[in-house]
Motif scaffolding. Structure first.
Motif, mmCIF file in Angstrom:
data_model
loop_
_atom_site.group_PDB
_atom_site.id
_atom_site.type_symbol
_atom_site.label_atom_id
_atom_site.label_comp_id
_atom_site.label_asym_id
_atom_site.label_seq_id
_atom_site.Cartn_x
_atom_site.Cartn_y
_atom_site.Cartn_z
ATOM 1 N N LYS A 1 0.872 -1.180 0.000
ATOM 2 C CA LYS A 1 0.000 0.000 0.000
ATOM 3 C C LYS A 1 0.910 1.232 0.000
ATOM 4 N N THR A 2 0.604 2.191 -0.864
ATOM 5 C CA THR A 2 1.463 3.383 -0.957
ATOM 6 C C THR A 2 0.808 4.569 -0.247
ATOM 7 N N GLU A 3 1.612 5.293 0.521
ATOM 8 C CA GLU A 3 1.110 6.516 1.177
ATOM 9 C C GLU A 3 2.217 7.556 1.205
ATOM 10 N N LYS A 4 1.826 8.792 1.495
ATOM 11 C CA LYS A 4 2.825 9.846 1.679
ATOM 12 C C LYS A 4 3.316 9.774 3.127
ATOM 13 N N MET A 5 4.616 9.872 3.303
ATOM 14 C CA MET A 5 5.191 9.597 4.616
ATOM 15 C C MET A 5 4.831 10.643 5.690
ATOM 16 N N TYR A 6 4.902 11.932 5.341
ATOM 17 C CA TYR A 6 4.614 12.944 6.376
ATOM 18 C C TYR A 6 3.149 12.845 6.814
ATOM 19 N N LYS A 7 2.305 12.647 5.831
ATOM 20 C CA LYS A 7 0.870 12.521 6.115
ATOM 21 C C LYS A 7 0.613 11.311 7.026
ATOM 22 N N PHE A 8 1.302 10.238 6.721
ATOM 23 C CA PHE A 8 1.160 9.001 7.489
ATOM 24 C C PHE A 8 1.596 9.229 8.951
ATOM 25 N N CYS A 9 2.794 9.822 9.118
ATOM 26 C CA CYS A 9 3.303 10.069 10.478
ATOM 27 C C CYS A 9 2.377 11.012 11.230
ATOM 28 N N SER A 10 1.918 12.032 10.510
ATOM 29 C CA SER A 10 1.056 13.020 11.142
ATOM 30 C C SER A 10 -0.245 12.368 11.612
ATOM 31 N N PHE A 11 -0.818 11.530 10.750
ATOM 32 C CA PHE A 11 -2.079 10.864 11.096
ATOM 33 C C PHE A 11 -1.905 10.012 12.353
ATOM 34 N N LEU A 12 -0.881 9.164 12.335
ATOM 35 C CA LEU A 12 -0.713 8.226 13.450
ATOM 36 C C LEU A 12 -0.314 8.913 14.744
ATOM 37 N N MET A 13 0.680 9.780 14.660
ATOM 38 C CA MET A 13 1.184 10.389 15.893
ATOM 39 C C MET A 13 0.169 11.356 16.484
ATOM 40 N N PHE A 14 -0.555 12.062 15.616
ATOM 41 C CA PHE A 14 -1.545 12.988 16.154
ATOM 42 C C PHE A 14 -2.641 12.209 16.873
ATOM 43 N N GLU A 15 -3.177 11.234 16.179
ATOM 44 C CA GLU A 15 -4.307 10.488 16.748
ATOM 45 C C GLU A 15 -3.906 9.777 18.053
ATOM 46 N N ALA A 16 -2.774 9.061 18.008
ATOM 47 C CA ALA A 16 -2.384 8.290 19.201
ATOM 48 C C ALA A 16 -2.006 9.226 20.360
ATOM 49 N N SER A 17 -1.283 10.325 20.062
ATOM 50 C CA SER A 17 -0.902 11.253 21.142
ATOM 51 C C SER A 17 -2.140 11.925 21.717
ATOM 52 N N PHE A 18 -3.052 12.299 20.828
ATOM 53 C CA PHE A 18 -4.250 13.000 21.299
ATOM 54 C C PHE A 18 -5.050 12.105 22.252
ATOM 55 N N ILE A 19 -5.293 10.864 21.832
ATOM 56 C CA ILE A 19 -6.096 9.970 22.672
ATOM 57 C C ILE A 19 -5.367 9.700 23.988
ATOM 58 N N HIS B 1 -13.614 9.387 16.593
ATOM 59 C CA HIS B 1 -12.514 9.397 15.633
ATOM 60 C C HIS B 1 -12.610 10.615 14.703
ATOM 61 N N ASN B 2 -13.858 10.903 14.282
ATOM 62 C CA ASN B 2 -14.045 12.044 13.368
ATOM 63 C C ASN B 2 -13.664 13.369 14.013
ATOM 64 N N VAL B 3 -13.972 13.507 15.307
ATOM 65 C CA VAL B 3 -13.643 14.767 15.987
ATOM 66 C C VAL B 3 -12.123 14.962 15.980
ATOM 67 N N ILE B 4 -11.394 13.888 16.257
ATOM 68 C CA ILE B 4 -9.926 14.012 16.285
ATOM 69 C C ILE B 4 -9.401 14.360 14.882
ATOM 70 N N SER B 5 -9.978 13.737 13.852
ATOM 71 C CA SER B 5 -9.538 14.075 12.483
ATOM 72 C C SER B 5 -9.807 15.540 12.180
ATOM 73 N N GLU B 6 -10.956 16.017 12.651
ATOM 74 C CA GLU B 6 -11.310 17.422 12.410
ATOM 75 C C GLU B 6 -10.300 18.336 13.122
ATOM 76 N N ILE B 7 -9.965 17.980 14.365
ATOM 77 C CA ILE B 7 -8.996 18.801 15.112
ATOM 78 C C ILE B 7 -7.635 18.744 14.405
ATOM 79 N N ARG B 8 -7.261 17.559 13.915
ATOM 80 C CA ARG B 8 -5.957 17.431 13.241
ATOM 81 C C ARG B 8 -5.895 18.304 11.980
ATOM 82 N N ASP B 9 -6.965 18.290 11.197
ATOM 83 C CA ASP B 9 -6.952 19.088 9.961
ATOM 84 C C ASP B 9 -6.811 20.577 10.279
#
Ligand code: HEM
Length: 468
Positions: A136-154, A166-174
């Motif tokens: 599976k291909t992804e962009k690396m910064y986006k990937f790190c940002s998604f994982l670290m933001f979500e896990a650190s936030f929770i 989950h949606n609220v956290i995504s909204e806060i991350r964006d």
């Protein structure tokens, strides 16, 4: 100029001084001035006189003088402006009370949040696994940002157990990403009104942290609970101001960790020999503690076990060395003579800034051979952590300073290191990984002086569940 005042470097534009040249590339600028003027000089930057101490053997004289060379006033001004809360100085002992809470980022509470971080990261990795049975291909910064933001936030703030948590956290991350893009301008004192949607985005972000919203988040950390309790005691603080404090802490806890995680991963993927050694070390630890890797198996590691991963830690330190560019600032509280080693004296005026710029040390070829080159095992010697580094034959007290120094040292540094280690452990334990694009990624210098530099572009990589 007064006697013993360092050489003064002025620009030709009144008031702005050398601000533009400094902003463009602080590292290059400082090196060129050091060549001309030596290890101590003053630069006129946007109306301020900033004295740079370039010799790392002199750092200690600045760091230990926390009485005459103050930090909090500067930090308070910058943070209150950037995050939109009233100055701490208006509220008796608020600064001290908030600082006391940093104990929750050490000792037993650190073990607890690190465990929670591991569980939360594992949860997200499991989800990623379910999607990556084939490459599976992804962009690396986006990937790190998604994982670290979500896990650190929770881990820090908890989550709303209702279905849309989950949606609220995504909204806060964006929103956070939008705010973060303009963070350097706010820190540089550009009025928020001139920064497009930033004001609106900051307001919306702060709203998420109003007490009635935070009350819905379950399973958060002691450190955030203690901050809530402390802020609640200040009746003169408005609800919005308290929320702005929580938002500021969020920025501190992920603003540097996300890019630092990116660089750690990026350098490992660009250096297969490093990746192999680090992966081997992790596999060995998991094997020796009887833990199975792969989807469905949960991994648990103690602080001691994390500490003993010397190659992983060295690889992390090496990427931090190459991507961190924080400036350590102190403000002279009075007209003052700063005494340095070798009977050197520097005359400072009340209000002058004194700055250390450790990126120069991190890239000094006398300290680090081939400083431009990533050497994952720089911080390992005879299989143990290497802590002795020399310049001109003399042992350095300070050789790696991504987390600042003395009174302004990052209170989250132990947690940050654990978080990044856990991320890499889980990633390497679960997946085979490869870079898709071969282009080199450079440093975006617009954050020079403010912490971890961002990459100048994102890069594609691919991953697939590891075959065992
Ligand atoms: C790689 C990750 C990190 C890096 C490189 C980093 C670096 C820094 C630096 C250099 C400072 C001092 C700023 C200055 O001198 O003005 C600082 C302050 C701070 N950091 Fe970190 N940090 C990281 C992660 C974290 C984490 C994970 C947390 C919290 C969970 C955190 C919380 C803070 C706080 C609260 C402050 C302000 C301290 C004060 O009130 O004086 N940091 N950080």
């Amino acid at each position: 100029m007064r006697t013993r005042e360092p050489p003064l470097i002025n620009g030709w534009i009144p008031f702005i001084g050398k601000a533009l040249t400094f902003r463009k590339d602080a590292f290059k600028f400082l090196i060129s001035q050091q060549r001309k003027f030596g290890d101590v000089f003053t630069v006129h930057i946007a109306g301020r006189y900033v004295t740079f101490i370039m010799d790392p053997f002199q750092y200690v004289y600045v760091i230990r003088n926390s009485k005459q060379l103050e930090f909090y006033e500067f930090a308070d001004k910058m943070a209150s402006r950037t995050f939109g809360y009233p100055s701490l100085s208006n509220f008796p002992n608020l600064n001290e009370n908030l600082h006391r809470i940093y104990q929750y980022l050490q000792g037993k509470p650190l073990d607890i949040i690190s465990d929670h971080m591991m569980k939360n990261l594992q949860h997200i990795f499991e989800w990623k696994c379910s999607q990556a049975t084939d490459w599976k291909t992804e962009k690396m910064y986006k990937f790190c940002s998604f994982l670290m933001f979500e896990a650190s936030f929770i881990t820090l703030y908890g989550r709303d157990p209702a279905a849309d948590g989950h949606n609220v956290i995504s909204e806060i991350r964006d929103k956070f990403t939008k705010f973060d893009a303009n963070f350097p301008y706010l820190a540089a004192n550009i009025p928020i009104e001139l920064l497009g949607v930033t004001k609106k985005v900051r307001k919306e972000l702060i709203h998420h942290f109003l007490l009635q919203n935070m009350a819905k988040w379950m399973g958060g950390s002691e450190v955030i609970q203690a901050r809530k309790d402390t802020l609640e005691k200040y009746e003169l603080l408005q609800d919005y101001d308290k929320a702005a404090h929580h938002f500021a802490f969020l920025w501190a806890s992920v603003g540097n960790t996300i890019p630092a995680t990116f660089w750690a991963m990026y350098y490992l993927l660009r250096h297969p020999e490093a990746l192999a050694v680090v992966r081997d070390e992790i596999d060995h630890l998991l094997q020796s503690t009887g833990q199975k890797k792969g989807p469905g198996y949960s991994i648990h590691l103690t602080r001691e076990q994390l500490d003993n991963l010397v190659y992983l830690e060295s690889a992390l330190n090496e990427s931090l060395r190459m991507c961190s560019a924080s400036m350590n600032i102190r403000i002279s509280q009075e007209d003052y003579i700063l005494k340095l080693e070798g009977n050197q004296e520097v005359s400072l005026r009340k209000g002058d800034w004194i700055a250390l710029y450790p990126q120069i040390l991190h890239m000094d070829p006398e300290v680090y051979e081939d400083p431009e080159v990533y050497k994952f095992d720089r911080y390992v010697e005879n299989g143990k952590k290497k802590t002795t580094f020399y310049k001109g034959g003399r042992k350095l007290k300070y050789f790696l300073m991504p987390f600042g120094s003395g009174i302004s040292m990052c209170p989250g540094r132990f947690f940050a290191m654990n978080e990044m280690k856990l991320f890499l452990i889980l990633f390497l334990a679960h997946f085979d990984i490869e870079l898709v694009e071969k282009k080199p990624v450079g440093l975006d210098n617009s954050r020079m002086g403010l912490g971890i530099l961002l990459p100048d572009s994102d890069i594609a990589f691919c991953y697939k569940i590891r075959s065992f």
